[in-house]
Design a protein around this motif. Structure first.
Motif, short mmCIF file in Angstrom:
data_model
loop_
_atom_site.label_atom_id
_atom_site.label_comp_id
_atom_site.label_asym_id
_atom_site.label_seq_id
_atom_site.Cartn_x
_atom_site.Cartn_y
_atom_site.Cartn_z
N THR A 185 29.61 61.11 26.06
CA THR A 185 30.06 60.73 27.41
C THR A 185 29.97 59.21 27.57
N GLN A 186 30.40 58.72 28.71
CA GLN A 186 30.27 57.30 29.05
C GLN A 186 29.38 57.13 30.28
N ASP A 187 28.48 58.08 30.48
CA ASP A 187 27.60 58.03 31.65
C ASP A 187 26.68 56.82 31.60
N LYS A 188 26.37 56.29 32.78
CA LYS A 188 25.46 55.15 32.88
C LYS A 188 24.03 55.63 33.08
N PHE A 189 23.11 54.84 32.57
CA PHE A 189 21.70 55.15 32.73
C PHE A 189 21.29 54.84 34.17
N GLU A 190 20.79 55.86 34.89
CA GLU A 190 20.56 55.74 36.35
C GLU A 190 19.07 55.84 36.68
N PHE A 191 18.29 54.89 36.22
CA PHE A 191 16.85 54.98 36.45
C PHE A 191 16.50 54.85 37.93
N LYS A 192 17.25 54.04 38.66
CA LYS A 192 16.97 53.86 40.09
C LYS A 192 17.11 55.18 40.85
N LYS A 193 18.09 55.99 40.46
CA LYS A 193 18.29 57.27 41.13
C LYS A 193 17.16 58.25 40.79
N LEU A 194 16.68 58.19 39.53
CA LEU A 194 15.52 59.01 39.19
C LEU A 194 14.32 58.60 40.04
N TRP A 195 14.16 57.30 40.24
CA TRP A 195 13.05 56.80 41.03
C TRP A 195 13.12 57.32 42.47
N GLU A 196 14.33 57.45 43.00
CA GLU A 196 14.49 58.01 44.34
C GLU A 196 14.05 59.47 44.37
N ILE A 197 14.36 60.21 43.31
CA ILE A 197 13.93 61.61 43.22
C ILE A 197 12.41 61.68 43.14
N ILE A 198 11.81 60.80 42.34
CA ILE A 198 10.35 60.79 42.19
C ILE A 198 9.68 60.56 43.54
N LYS A 199 10.22 59.66 44.32
CA LYS A 199 9.60 59.33 45.61
C LYS A 199 9.67 60.49 46.61
N THR A 200 10.70 61.34 46.47
CA THR A 200 10.88 62.41 47.46
C THR A 200 10.43 63.78 46.94
N ASN A 201 10.30 63.93 45.63
CA ASN A 201 9.95 65.24 45.04
C ASN A 201 8.50 65.21 44.54
#
Length: 388
Positions: A185-201
């Motif tokens: 794939t050509q997906d981008k690495f989305e660490f910031k979005k994982l961080w948002e999940i960590i903060k809420t989950n």
């Protein structure tokens, strides 16, 4: 050969190689360093720092499903590491940074794709059975190999033995050709979005705390190195170390069979609470007393209670990576975070070991067991909460 069988065989062979490096290579390194702990602490500090760097370097490729090529590179670099040991021989003590660097990058390139491939090729429903079978076979091998190595090292050198493990890495490399990547794939690495999940989950957040804590204990943490050094000081010879490791492997085999056959998810909470408290008390005792009987009690606890905590933690973490929040979109980010936390806690542990050796002397490294003691207690409590 299907992919699942290839992963199974790779696990078995890699475990066989690890038996050598977990005890016998440490003994060799310790002898070459004139029984000084400081060079060993520097080596492990370098190694685990570059494991984290290795994960960081290939993060984008993992996101784009380019895993198997880096997995093969990791195996090749580990073979290079064996070659360095054979070439440098006793001079390895003067090249701690180089050897630690090669081993660290090799492990980073090997384990990042391997962790994700394990979750892709083995379903959550099959995982406990697969892990149980894999652990059982690994433990049987771990019973036999230490005895064989203990006898072999009576007649052979560590360098000569390295040639055998070099051949095993060639076999690993060939087996890796049976594993295929998913569509690139050509997906981008989305660490910031994982961080948002960590903060809420809260579940994912607490799981990362558990992962961080394992880096002080059984997950290649400073705890196991302190115990290995204690075994070397108490049992003296390669043959004695081989016998002790084989007995410990037999005990862990029985625990793995028990975990696979008898312990179900509904039992996890109670098992974790009992195991973490027993482990905590034993490790506190070890930090205070240096007598051989305390080491024997610890070895029993390490390959029963602490092993059970490890099995449940691995089961939990891998299954969580296949959860709907992570499986399709953020699995690469999850495993980068996973191993970044492990690298940090391992480095903190070995830095603490280095500081204790420099300030209090190597004869007082037992005091450092207080750190993994509290880590294992907190880990058990958090895991029991997660599993409920």
């Amino acid at each position: 050969m299907n992919e699942k069988k290839a992963i199974f065989l790779i696990d078995i062979i890699k475990n066989s190689i690890s038996v050598y490096f977990d005890t016998f290579f440490v003994f060799y390194f310790f002898q070459v360093a004139n029984y000084e702990v400081i060079p060993l602490a520097k080596y492990y500090l370098t190694l685990y720092f570059f494991v984290g760097i290795g994960f960081f370097l290939i993060r984008k490729s993992m996101k784009q499903n380019v895993k198997v090529p880096y997995f093969k590179i990791g195996i090749s670099l580990q073979a290079l590491y064996i070659m360095l040991i054979m070439l440098l021989k006793d001079n390895i003590i003067n090249h701690i940074f180089l050897v630690g660097f090669v081993k660290g990058i090799a492990d980073g390139f090997y384990y990042f794709p391997k962790n994700i491939l394990n979750t892709e090729k083995i379903t959550n429903e099959d995982r406990q059975q697969f892990n149980g079978l894999s652990n059982t076979v690994n433990k049987i091998i771990s019973i036999l190999i230490p005895l064989c190595l203990g006898v072999a090292l009576t007649y052979m050198t560590y360098v000569d033995l390295g040639k055998i493990f070099f051949v095993l890495f060639i076999i690993l490399f060939l087996l890796s050709f049976y594993i295929k990547d998913k569509k690139y794939t050509q997906d981008k690495f989305e660490f910031k979005k994982l961080w948002e999940i960590i903060k809420t989950n809260r579940i994912i957040r607490n799981t990362f705390i558990v992962i961080f804590l394992t880096g002080f204990t059984y997950s290649s943490g400073v705890m196991d190195t302190i115990i290995t050094l204690s075994k070397i000081n108490n049992f003296k010879t390669n043959l004695n170390l081989g016998i002790v490791d084989s007995i410990c492997a037999l005990l862990s085999l029985l625990v793995c069979i028990l975990f696979t056959v008898k312990i179900k998810e509904k039992h996890f909470k109670k098992v974790l609470l009992v195991s973490s408290f027993c482990s905590f008390i034993c490790m506190i005792l070890f930090s205070i007393y240096k007598e051989p009987w305390v080491l024997i009690i610890y070895l029993f606890v390490r390959f029963t209670f602490i092993l059970i905590i490890s099995l449940i933690a691995d089961y939990w973490v891998v299954n969580l990576s296949n959860s709907k929040e992570l499986k399709e979109t953020y699995k690469s980010e999850f495993y980068l975070m996973n191993d970044a936390l492990l690298a940090i806690s391992r480095c903190i542990g070995y830095l603490s070991l280095l500081l204790i050796c420099l300030t209090l002397g190597m004869e007082n490294i037992n005091y450092l067991m207080l750190l993994p003691a509290f880590a294992i207690l907190l880990e058990g409590l958090l895991l029991s909460k997660l599993n409920s």
